[in-house]
Design a protein around this motif. Sequence first.
Motif, short mmCIF file in Angstrom:
data_model
loop_
_atom_site.label_atom_id
_atom_site.label_comp_id
_atom_site.label_asym_id
_atom_site.label_seq_id
_atom_site.Cartn_x
_atom_site.Cartn_y
_atom_site.Cartn_z
N PHE A 2 10.65 11.07 48.44
CA PHE A 2 11.33 10.10 47.57
C PHE A 2 12.80 10.47 47.33
N ASP A 3 13.28 11.55 47.93
CA ASP A 3 14.69 11.92 47.81
C ASP A 3 15.55 10.91 48.56
N PRO A 4 16.73 10.56 48.01
CA PRO A 4 17.58 9.61 48.72
C PRO A 4 18.04 10.16 50.07
N PHE A 5 17.96 9.33 51.08
CA PHE A 5 18.42 9.61 52.43
C PHE A 5 17.62 10.70 53.16
N TYR A 6 16.46 11.08 52.61
CA TYR A 6 15.63 12.08 53.29
C TYR A 6 14.83 11.43 54.41
N ILE A 65 16.48 5.57 52.78
CA ILE A 65 16.69 5.16 51.39
C ILE A 65 15.52 4.34 50.83
N GLY A 66 14.66 3.81 51.70
CA GLY A 66 13.61 2.89 51.27
C GLY A 66 12.66 3.42 50.22
N ALA A 124 10.66 4.24 44.47
CA ALA A 124 10.42 5.14 43.34
C ALA A 124 11.31 4.80 42.15
N GLU A 125 12.58 4.50 42.40
CA GLU A 125 13.51 4.17 41.32
C GLU A 125 13.15 2.84 40.65
#
Length: 65
Positions: A11-15, A30-31, A36-37
């Motif tokens: 859920f980390d951005p751009f991972y 980013i999906g 999650a956000e």
Amino acid sequence: GLTAAQSKRVFDPFYRAGSELTRTKPGTGIGLNLVAELAKDMGGYAKCNIKSPGLEIKVYFPTSN
């Protein structure tokens, strides 16, 4: 599938798991962060479970009883 260490970052951005040098699918990673956000903003949360094979993503929202 993902390893346990990779699933902690899903859920980390751009991972994006895996190597950029061998990747065959385009994307930014980013999906799942957006999922999650958005769930968090609505009072819920998202969770991932490693399956064999694959990955299961569940999104939970509060109920009003």
